[in-house]
Scaffold this motif. Structure first.
Motif, PDB file in Angstrom:
ATOM      1  N   LEU A 269      -4.039   4.157  -8.134  1.00 54.09           N
ATOM      2  CA  LEU A 269      -3.847   4.964  -6.933  1.00 54.09           C
ATOM      3  C   LEU A 269      -4.545   4.325  -5.738  1.00 54.09           C
ATOM      4  CD1 LEU A 269      -2.757   7.471  -5.582  1.00 54.09           C
ATOM      5  CD2 LEU A 269      -4.791   8.716  -6.356  1.00 54.09           C
ATOM      6  N   LEU A 270      -5.771   3.832  -5.936  1.00 54.02           N
ATOM      7  CA  LEU A 270      -6.505   3.183  -4.854  1.00 54.02           C
ATOM      8  C   LEU A 270      -5.781   1.921  -4.397  1.00 54.02           C
ATOM      9  CD1 LEU A 270      -9.008   3.238  -3.072  1.00 54.02           C
ATOM     10  CD2 LEU A 270     -10.230   1.959  -4.844  1.00 54.02           C
ATOM     11  N   SER A 271      -5.230   1.170  -5.342  1.00 48.98           N
ATOM     12  CA  SER A 271      -4.478  -0.034  -4.991  1.00 48.98           C
ATOM     13  C   SER A 271      -3.258   0.312  -4.160  1.00 48.98           C
ATOM     14  CB  SER A 271      -4.053  -0.781  -6.256  1.00 48.98           C
ATOM     15  OG  SER A 271      -5.171  -1.215  -6.995  1.00 48.98           O
ATOM     16  N   ASN A 272      -2.578   1.392  -4.550  1.00 52.07           N
ATOM     17  CA  ASN A 272      -1.390   1.811  -3.810  1.00 52.07           C
ATOM     18  C   ASN A 272      -1.731   2.221  -2.391  1.00 52.07           C
ATOM     19  OD1 ASN A 272       1.227   2.650  -3.255  1.00 52.07           O
ATOM     20  ND2 ASN A 272       1.492   3.537  -5.300  1.00 52.07           N
ATOM     21  N   ILE A 273      -2.895   2.836  -2.206  1.00 51.14           N
ATOM     22  CA  ILE A 273      -3.325   3.247  -0.868  1.00 51.14           C
ATOM     23  C   ILE A 273      -3.707   2.032  -0.027  1.00 51.14           C
ATOM     24  CG2 ILE A 273      -5.075   4.531   0.422  1.00 51.14           C
ATOM     25  CD1 ILE A 273      -5.188   6.501  -1.916  1.00 51.14           C
ATOM     26  N   LEU A 274      -4.531   1.162  -0.588  1.00 54.10           N
ATOM     27  CA  LEU A 274      -5.023   0.017   0.171  1.00 54.10           C
ATOM     28  C   LEU A 274      -3.912  -0.986   0.475  1.00 54.10           C
ATOM     29  CD1 LEU A 274      -8.455  -0.684  -1.582  1.00 54.10           C
ATOM     30  CD2 LEU A 274      -8.022   0.584   0.521  1.00 54.10           C
ATOM     31  N   ALA A 275      -2.891  -1.040  -0.379  1.00 53.97           N
ATOM     32  CA  ALA A 275      -1.808  -2.001  -0.161  1.00 53.97           C
ATOM     33  C   ALA A 275      -1.005  -1.701   1.089  1.00 53.97           C
ATOM     34  CB  ALA A 275      -0.878  -2.035  -1.378  1.00 53.97           C
ATOM     35  N   ARG A 276      -1.165  -0.526   1.667  1.00 56.21           N
ATOM     36  CA  ARG A 276      -0.464  -0.150   2.886  1.00 56.21           C
ATOM     37  C   ARG A 276      -1.192  -0.589   4.150  1.00 56.21           C
ATOM     38  NH1 ARG A 276       3.094   4.167   1.256  1.00 56.21           N
ATOM     39  NH2 ARG A 276       2.691   4.717  -0.905  1.00 56.21           N
ATOM     40  N   LEU A 277      -2.407  -1.115   3.996  1.00 56.29           N
ATOM     41  CA  LEU A 277      -3.229  -1.488   5.147  1.00 56.29           C
ATOM     42  C   LEU A 277      -2.971  -2.930   5.558  1.00 56.29           C
ATOM     43  CD1 LEU A 277      -6.621   0.147   4.080  1.00 56.29           C
ATOM     44  CD2 LEU A 277      -4.833   1.102   5.554  1.00 56.29           C
ATOM     45  N   PRO A 278      -3.200  -3.290   6.829  1.00 54.07           N
ATOM     46  CA  PRO A 278      -3.025  -4.675   7.279  1.00 54.07           C
ATOM     47  C   PRO A 278      -4.099  -5.591   6.700  1.00 54.07           C
ATOM     48  CG  PRO A 278      -3.905  -3.315   9.055  1.00 54.07           C
ATOM     49  CD  PRO A 278      -3.534  -2.390   7.949  1.00 54.07           C
ATOM     50  N   VAL A 279      -3.788  -6.880   6.673  1.00 54.43           N
ATOM     51  CA  VAL A 279      -4.680  -7.873   6.072  1.00 54.43           C
ATOM     52  C   VAL A 279      -6.037  -7.908   6.770  1.00 54.43           C
ATOM     53  CG1 VAL A 279      -5.016 -10.364   5.766  1.00 54.43           C
ATOM     54  CG2 VAL A 279      -2.830  -9.312   5.157  1.00 54.43           C
ATOM     55  N   ARG A 280      -6.052  -7.812   8.083  1.00 56.10           N
ATOM     56  CA  ARG A 280      -7.315  -7.895   8.819  1.00 56.10           C
ATOM     57  C   ARG A 280      -8.262  -6.760   8.430  1.00 56.10           C
ATOM     58  NH1 ARG A 280      -9.673 -10.397  13.024  1.00 56.10           N
ATOM     59  NH2 ARG A 280     -11.008  -9.185  14.418  1.00 56.10           N
ATOM     60  N   LEU A 281      -7.751  -5.555   8.276  1.00 59.97           N
ATOM     61  CA  LEU A 281      -8.583  -4.421   7.869  1.00 59.97           C
ATOM     62  C   LEU A 281      -9.039  -4.577   6.425  1.00 59.97           C
ATOM     63  CD1 LEU A 281      -9.852  -1.731   8.500  1.00 59.97           C
ATOM     64  CD2 LEU A 281      -7.666  -0.611   7.980  1.00 59.97           C
ATOM     65  N   LEU A 282      -8.174  -5.091   5.558  1.00 61.36           N
ATOM     66  CA  LEU A 282      -8.562  -5.313   4.163  1.00 61.36           C
ATOM     67  C   LEU A 282      -9.686  -6.335   4.062  1.00 61.36           C
ATOM     68  CD1 LEU A 282      -5.059  -5.337   2.433  1.00 61.36           C
ATOM     69  CD2 LEU A 282      -6.837  -3.588   2.215  1.00 61.36           C
ATOM     70  N   GLY A 283      -9.671  -7.324   4.962  1.00 66.58           N
ATOM     71  CA  GLY A 283     -10.760  -8.291   4.981  1.00 66.58           C
ATOM     72  C   GLY A 283     -12.094  -7.644   5.285  1.00 66.58           C
ATOM     73  N   GLN A 284     -12.088  -6.616   6.120  1.00 62.55           N
ATOM     74  CA  GLN A 284     -13.323  -5.891   6.417  1.00 62.55           C
ATOM     75  C   GLN A 284     -13.740  -4.999   5.256  1.00 62.55           C
ATOM     76  OE1 GLN A 284     -12.310  -3.812  10.012  1.00 62.55           O
ATOM     77  NE2 GLN A 284     -12.331  -5.665  11.282  1.00 62.55           N
ATOM     78  N   LEU A 285     -12.753  -4.392   4.571  1.00 61.21           N
ATOM     79  CA  LEU A 285     -13.063  -3.498   3.467  1.00 61.21           C
ATOM     80  C   LEU A 285     -13.606  -4.243   2.251  1.00 61.21           C
ATOM     81  CD1 LEU A 285     -10.011  -1.044   3.595  1.00 61.21           C
ATOM     82  CD2 LEU A 285     -12.337  -0.672   4.443  1.00 61.21           C
TER      83      LEU A 285
END
Length: 387
Positions: free
Chosen positions: A18-34
């Protein structure tokens, strides 16, 4: 603080899927910060399965990238260019024509700014500044200088992505026997390549490719990547040129013969390459009939072209010129063809319903900005290693 702790505990209770499904919707730049939030999040976002999921979602939900040069306001006189120029970049959700937001603005570009290249289906834009060339990664907002080439008379630049190694390969064509300001082409071309690797740094030099076929042409008119190869049409060229990105090998491919007239000098039609449904396609714009015929290369080995679609264009207008094509998948059985029109306009043609719809609000997105270029945009986990 208590509320933040409750939210944190709630997130921790989510399953990995579920967490993967949520995070996969975010842009790459924000994922780099997370990735710096915690070690579990770092491991999750770095996992190849998660990145594959993110890439799949990006392909299924592409955005439209718009790049334009800001109108200069500081001209010294009619004989001088502006003291500086700005390059603006936007992304837009094509599923909602009213949504358009500023994605990124590249600062000051000097007086000697020449042009910029949008590489189809990548997150990279190349531009010139004071005689130097730079590549910009839209996903991470990184900018890196490219090394100077040994040639100056460039006749085209394309870029392809190698999925197996997560690399970009820039391919540049030159005519060493012609002055770059010469109005006519027709010289023998040479080719140089530059490989961009994830994490950088950018290589310090270009590498010349030796087996380029003897090709007399003016400039690269259109390009598309299909199954690990770049395909290119050259203005006044007589074949389609293919380039295997991993092996760096050139091949020649003939044009469709079914009612096809070559787009040579004096022809009003416009030929464009694109990738549709995993196949190489050639769109041929018949201006006198106000229609476009799209041929699909069904068998590469036997070089079999099939007439796939015929799109009537009279609803758009007769006095139009098409500058590019793209493909927007909707379902497994349906999709839309992006038709890029000169004059900074775009429409989407639904393959199943055979209907058109305008992309974006023209009064906001396109008409207020001159010299805009646009294409479909797909985010990837890739860093240039420099800012």
């Amino acid at each position: 603080m208590e509320r933040l702790e409750e939210v944190h505990e709630g997130i921790q209770c989510l399953s990995v899927d579920l967490l993967s499904n949520i995070l996969a919707r975010l842009p790459v730049r924000l994922l780099g910060q997370l990735m710096s939030v915690s070690k579990p999040w770092l491991a999750l976002i770095s996992d190849p399965h998660f990145r594959k999921l993110h890439r799949y979602r990006a392909i299924k939900s592409p955005k439209l990238l718009i790049v334009k040069q800001a109108t200069p306001t500081d001209r010294i006189s009619s004989n001088w260019g502006p003291l500086h120029r700005s390059l603006h970049m936007y992304t837009m959700d094509v599923s909602n024509k009213d949504v358009c937001g500023t994605y990124y603005t590249k600062g000051i570009i000097g007086r000697h700014y020449n042009c910029f290249y949008m590489f189809p289906s990548t997150n990279l834009v190349c531009y010139s500044d004071y005689g130097w060339e730079y590549v910009c990664n839209l996903a991470t907002k990184e900018v890196s200088a490219l090394p100077r080439s040994s040639f100056r008379s460039r006749r085209g630049m394309v870029c392809g992505y190698i999925l197996a190694t997560n690399e970009y390969k820039i391919v540049s064509f030159f005519d060493p026997d012609m002055d770059r300001y010469h109005p006519n082409g027709g010289g023998k071309l040479v080719c140089e390549t530059l490989t961009l690797r994830d994490g950088g740094p950018v290589p310090c030099s270009w590498r010349q490719v030796e087996d380029l076929p003897q090709l007399a042409a003016l400039r690269c008119q259109s390009s598309a990547q299909v199954n690990g190869s770049m395909y290119m049409i050259f203005y006044r060229g007589n074949t389609i040129l293919s380039f295997e990105l991993e092996n760096e090998k050139f091949k020649s491919l003939g044009y469709p013969q079914d009612g096809y007239t070559h787009h040579g000098e004096g022809c009003e039609e416009n030929a464009i390459l694109t990738e549709l449904e995993g196949f190489l396609c050639l769109g041929y714009h018949w201006k006198q009939f106000s229609a476009m015929t799209i041929y699909m290369l069904m068998d590469l080995e036997r070089k079999i072209w099939v007439k796939k679609y015929t799109i009537p264009l009279y609803e758009i207008g007769r006095e139009i010129r098409i500058s590019g094509l793209g493909y927007l998948p909707l379902t497994n059985e349906n999709g839309e063809i992006l038709i890029k029109l000169c004059g900074s306009r775009a429409v989407l043609y639904n393959i199943k319903d055979k209907s058109f719809r305008r992309v974006g609000d023209a009064s906001i997105v396109f008409d207020n900005y001159n010299n805009a270029q646009f294409d479909l945009y797909f985010e990837r986990f890739f860093t240039l290693g420099r800012r």
